[in-house]
Design an enzyme around this catalytic site. Structure first.
Site, PDB file in Angstrom:
ATOM      1  N   ASP A   1      93.753  58.978 -22.405  1.00 47.29           N
ATOM      2  CA  ASP A   1      93.446  60.393 -22.285  1.00 47.29           C
ATOM      3  C   ASP A   1      94.418  60.945 -21.225  1.00 47.29           C
ATOM      4  O   ASP A   1      94.994  60.170 -20.449  1.00 47.29           O
ATOM      5  CB  ASP A   1      91.985  60.508 -21.826  1.00 47.29           C
ATOM      6  CG  ASP A   1      91.579  61.914 -21.510  1.00 47.29           C
ATOM      7  OD1 ASP A   1      91.732  62.777 -22.371  1.00 47.29           O
ATOM      8  OD2 ASP A   1      91.111  62.163 -20.368  1.00 47.29           O
ATOM      9  N   LEU A   2      94.602  62.246 -21.188  1.00 47.82           N
ATOM     10  CA  LEU A   2      95.564  62.798 -20.221  1.00 47.82           C
ATOM     11  C   LEU A   2      94.859  63.409 -18.992  1.00 47.82           C
ATOM     12  O   LEU A   2      94.948  62.883 -17.884  1.00 47.82           O
ATOM     13  CB  LEU A   2      96.440  63.846 -20.915  1.00 47.82           C
ATOM     14  CG  LEU A   2      97.492  64.519 -20.033  1.00 47.82           C
ATOM     15  CD1 LEU A   2      98.516  63.529 -19.516  1.00 47.82           C
ATOM     16  CD2 LEU A   2      98.203  65.632 -20.824  1.00 47.82           C
ATOM     17  N   ASP A   3      94.141  64.523 -19.249  1.00 47.96           N
ATOM     18  CA  ASP A   3      93.505  65.237 -18.139  1.00 47.96           C
ATOM     19  C   ASP A   3      92.404  64.370 -17.530  1.00 47.96           C
ATOM     20  O   ASP A   3      91.444  64.003 -18.203  1.00 47.96           O
ATOM     21  CB  ASP A   3      92.870  66.551 -18.645  1.00 47.96           C
ATOM     22  CG  ASP A   3      93.922  67.556 -19.101  1.00 47.96           C
ATOM     23  OD1 ASP A   3      95.093  67.380 -18.743  1.00 47.96           O
ATOM     24  OD2 ASP A   3      93.562  68.512 -19.804  1.00 47.96           O
TER      25      ASP A   3
ATOM     26  N   THR B   1      94.124  67.776 -13.915  1.00 49.65           N
ATOM     27  CA  THR B   1      94.268  69.193 -14.273  1.00 49.65           C
ATOM     28  C   THR B   1      92.918  69.897 -14.340  1.00 49.65           C
ATOM     29  O   THR B   1      92.875  71.115 -14.536  1.00 49.65           O
ATOM     30  CB  THR B   1      94.980  69.340 -15.632  1.00 49.65           C
ATOM     31  OG1 THR B   1      94.402  68.396 -16.502  1.00 49.65           O
ATOM     32  CG2 THR B   1      96.465  69.108 -15.520  1.00 49.65           C
TER      33      THR B   1
ATOM     34  N   LYS C   1      84.883  69.010 -19.699  1.00 57.41           N
ATOM     35  CA  LYS C   1      85.895  67.945 -19.647  1.00 57.41           C
ATOM     36  C   LYS C   1      86.001  67.222 -20.991  1.00 57.41           C
ATOM     37  O   LYS C   1      84.994  66.778 -21.545  1.00 57.41           O
ATOM     38  CB  LYS C   1      85.563  66.953 -18.530  1.00 57.41           C
ATOM     39  CG  LYS C   1      85.844  67.528 -17.155  1.00 57.41           C
ATOM     40  CD  LYS C   1      85.724  66.479 -16.077  1.00 57.41           C
ATOM     41  CE  LYS C   1      86.016  67.099 -14.712  1.00 57.41           C
ATOM     42  NZ  LYS C   1      85.692  66.195 -13.621  1.00 57.41           N
TER      43      LYS C   1
ATOM     44  N   SER D   1      94.780  62.880 -26.321  1.00 54.10           N
ATOM     45  CA  SER D   1      94.269  63.997 -25.508  1.00 54.10           C
ATOM     46  C   SER D   1      93.787  65.148 -26.381  1.00 54.10           C
ATOM     47  O   SER D   1      94.368  65.424 -27.428  1.00 54.10           O
ATOM     48  CB  SER D   1      95.402  64.487 -24.589  1.00 54.10           C
ATOM     49  OG  SER D   1      95.058  65.730 -24.009  1.00 54.10           O
ATOM     50  N   ALA D   2      92.756  65.844 -25.903  1.00 58.28           N
ATOM     51  CA  ALA D   2      92.252  67.025 -26.607  1.00 58.28           C
ATOM     52  C   ALA D   2      93.126  68.250 -26.337  1.00 58.28           C
ATOM     53  O   ALA D   2      92.985  69.285 -26.988  1.00 58.28           O
ATOM     54  CB  ALA D   2      90.829  67.313 -26.149  1.00 58.28           C
TER      55      ALA D   2
ATOM     56  N   LYS E   1      86.758  65.517 -29.663  1.00 57.16           N
ATOM     57  CA  LYS E   1      85.885  64.497 -29.093  1.00 57.16           C
ATOM     58  C   LYS E   1      84.487  65.119 -28.929  1.00 57.16           C
ATOM     59  O   LYS E   1      84.418  66.291 -28.583  1.00 57.16           O
ATOM     60  CB  LYS E   1      86.406  64.059 -27.709  1.00 57.16           C
ATOM     61  CG  LYS E   1      87.834  63.495 -27.724  1.00 57.16           C
ATOM     62  CD  LYS E   1      88.368  63.363 -26.297  1.00 57.16           C
ATOM     63  CE  LYS E   1      89.829  62.942 -26.281  1.00 57.16           C
ATOM     64  NZ  LYS E   1      90.419  62.894 -24.940  1.00 57.16           N
TER      65      LYS E   1
ATOM     66  N   GLU F   1      89.443  56.748 -20.498  1.00 56.33           N
ATOM     67  CA  GLU F   1      88.853  58.093 -20.559  1.00 56.33           C
ATOM     68  C   GLU F   1      88.098  58.469 -19.293  1.00 56.33           C
ATOM     69  O   GLU F   1      87.497  57.612 -18.656  1.00 56.33           O
ATOM     70  CB  GLU F   1      87.826  58.144 -21.706  1.00 56.33           C
ATOM     71  CG  GLU F   1      88.247  58.891 -22.938  1.00 56.33           C
ATOM     72  CD  GLU F   1      88.416  60.385 -22.756  1.00 56.33           C
ATOM     73  OE1 GLU F   1      87.975  60.937 -21.732  1.00 56.33           O
ATOM     74  OE2 GLU F   1      89.009  61.020 -23.642  1.00 56.33           O
ATOM     75  N   ASP F   2      88.092  59.776 -18.963  1.00 49.30           N
ATOM     76  CA  ASP F   2      87.328  60.236 -17.797  1.00 49.30           C
ATOM     77  C   ASP F   2      86.127  61.081 -18.192  1.00 49.30           C
ATOM     78  O   ASP F   2      85.352  61.477 -17.316  1.00 49.30           O
ATOM     79  CB  ASP F   2      88.217  61.094 -16.876  1.00 49.30           C
ATOM     80  CG  ASP F   2      88.507  62.445 -17.493  1.00 49.30           C
ATOM     81  OD1 ASP F   2      88.953  62.478 -18.657  1.00 49.30           O
ATOM     82  OD2 ASP F   2      88.270  63.472 -16.835  1.00 49.30           O
TER      83      ASP F   2
HETATM   84  P1  B16 Z   1      93.840  72.878 -23.725  1.00 49.78           P
HETATM   85  P2  B16 Z   1      91.986  65.612 -22.216  1.00 49.78           P
HETATM   86  C1  B16 Z   1      91.150  68.151 -22.388  1.00 49.78           C
HETATM   87  O1  B16 Z   1      92.164  67.207 -22.129  1.00 49.78           O
HETATM   88  C2  B16 Z   1      90.514  68.643 -21.098  1.00 49.78           C
HETATM   89  O2  B16 Z   1      89.806  67.591 -20.466  1.00 49.78           O
HETATM   90  C3  B16 Z   1      89.555  69.755 -21.402  1.00 49.78           C
HETATM   91  O3  B16 Z   1      88.987  70.245 -20.211  1.00 49.78           O
HETATM   92  C4  B16 Z   1      90.297  70.871 -22.145  1.00 49.78           C
HETATM   93  O4  B16 Z   1      89.399  71.910 -22.505  1.00 49.78           O
HETATM   94  C5  B16 Z   1      90.944  70.297 -23.404  1.00 49.78           C
HETATM   95  O5  B16 Z   1      91.810  69.233 -23.038  1.00 49.78           O
HETATM   96  C6  B16 Z   1      91.734  71.328 -24.160  1.00 49.78           C
HETATM   97  O6  B16 Z   1      92.829  71.696 -23.368  1.00 49.78           O
HETATM   98  O7  B16 Z   1      93.119  74.159 -23.497  1.00 49.78           O
HETATM   99  O8  B16 Z   1      94.991  72.618 -22.791  1.00 49.78           O
HETATM  100  O9  B16 Z   1      94.232  72.688 -25.185  1.00 49.78           O
HETATM  101  O10 B16 Z   1      91.045  65.238 -21.113  1.00 49.78           O
HETATM  102  O11 B16 Z   1      91.447  65.283 -23.600  1.00 49.78           O
HETATM  103  O12 B16 Z   1      93.389  65.098 -21.987  1.00 49.78           O
HETATM  104 MG    MG Z   2      90.092  63.821 -19.817  1.00 49.20          MG
END
Ligand code: B16
Ligand code: MG
Length: 220
Positions: free
Chosen positions: A9-11, A17, A45, A114-115, A145, A169-170
Site C-alpha cells: 500500500d502507499l499512503d 500522506t 484511510k 494503492s487506492a 478496498k 497495509e496500514d
Molecule cells: P486519492 P492508499 C488511499 O491510499 C488513502 O489511504 C485514502 O485516504 C485515500 O482516500 C485514497 O487513497 C484515495 O486517494 O484521493 O489520492 O485518489 O492507502 O490505498 O495508498
Molecule cells: Mg494506506
C-alpha cells in the site's frame, strides 16, 4: 526457487500522506459546515476518494447531488495535490526504501497496491518509481478496498500466485481486502485497528525481509 511477491500500500506504509488528506478534507468539511475530527479521518484511510466524501457527508447526514459531489471531490483533490507537491525522498517512512531494496535483491517481485489516483505522482516525488515491478492504483480498479481487486491485479501483474504474495497495509479496509483476496498481510500501525492482520508492526523499520518471508512460508 518459488516465485514470491510483496504488495505495498502507499499512503501510511511508504509515505505519511494521511495528514495531508486530513487537512484537505477538513477544509472541505469547514466549507460545508460539517464537524470533522482526526478520529473521523481514520475511517477514510485506504478508502477511495468518492467513498471518503460519502463518509464525510454522512457524518451529518448532508444530502448533495451527484454533480455537486464530483465538484467537492475535485476541490478536495486540488487542495490535496497542492499539499503533496513538496514531497521529497526525505518523506519516505523509516525503513521502507531499505526494505524494498533488500526484497528486490532477494528476487522478490514488488508491486504497488494503492487506492490513490495520485499514487504515481507521489512515487515520482519520492523517487521510488523504479523499485516497483508493477503499479496498481486507484485508476486501474473498479472496486475499492475492502474488495481485493487492487491486490489480485497486483499479483497478476507480477505473475505471482496470490498465495505467494504478502500485502503490507496500514488501513482496516486494506487488511480486509488482503484477507478477502486470500493473501497474508502485515499491518503497519495500531494493533486494535489492524487486529485481523497476520502480524502487526509499528513501521517498516521494525520488520526484516527474512521475518516477512517466514510469515509467507508459514502455511498455517
Ligand atoms: P486519492 P492508499 C488511499 O491510499 C488513502 O489511504 C485514502 O485516504 C485515500 O482516500 C485514497 O487513497 C484515495 O486517494 O484521493 O489520492 O485518489 O492507502 O490505498 O495508498
Ligand atoms: Mg494506506
Amino acid at each position: 526457487m518459488i516465485n514470491k511477491g510483496f504488495i505495498f500500500d502507499l499512503d501510511g506504509v511508504i509515505v505519511d500522506t494521511a495528514k495531508f488528506h486530513y487537512i484537505a478534507w477538513k477544509r472541505l468539511a469547514n466549507e460545508l459546515g460539517i464537524n470533522f475530527t482526526e478520529e473521523d479521518n481514520e475511517q477514510l484511510k485506504g478508502v477511495s476518494r468518492m467513498q471518503s466524501l460519502e463518509i464525510l457527508l454522512g457524518l451529518e447526514d448532508v444530502q448533495k447531488s451527484e454533480s455537486e459531489k464530483l465538484q467537492f471531490a475535485k476541490q478536495k483533490n486540488d487542495w490535496y495535490v497542492d499539499l503533496i507537491g513538496n514531497l521529497t525522498p526525505k518523506d519516505i517512512m523509516p525503513g521502507a526504501e531499505d526494505f524494498i531494496n533488500e526484497a528486490s535483491k532477494r528476487s522478490i517481485k514488488i508491486a504497488l497496491g494503492s487506492a490513490s489516483k495520485n499514487a504515481l505522482f507521489i512515487l515520482n516525488k519520492l523517487k521510488l518509481n523504479h523499485l516497483f515491478d508493477a503499479r496498481i492504483d486507484g485508476n486501474q480498479v473498479a472496486k475499492a478496498k475492502p474488495d481485493p481487486e487492487v491486490f489480485l491485479k497486483g499479483a497478476e501483474a507480477l505473475g505471482v500466485p496470490k498465495e505467494n504474495c504478502l500485502v503490507f497495509e496500514d488501513a482496516q479496509a486494506g487488511i480486509e481486502a488482503a484477507i478477502n483476496g486470500g493473501m497474508k498481510c502485515i499491518g503497519l500501525g495500531n494493533t486494535d485497528i489492524l487486529a485481523k492482520a497476520n502480524l502487526i508492526v509499528s513501521g517498516m523499520d521494525k520488520i526484516t525481509v527474512s521475518q516477512a518471508l517466514e510469515l509467507l512460508d508459514n502455511k498455517k
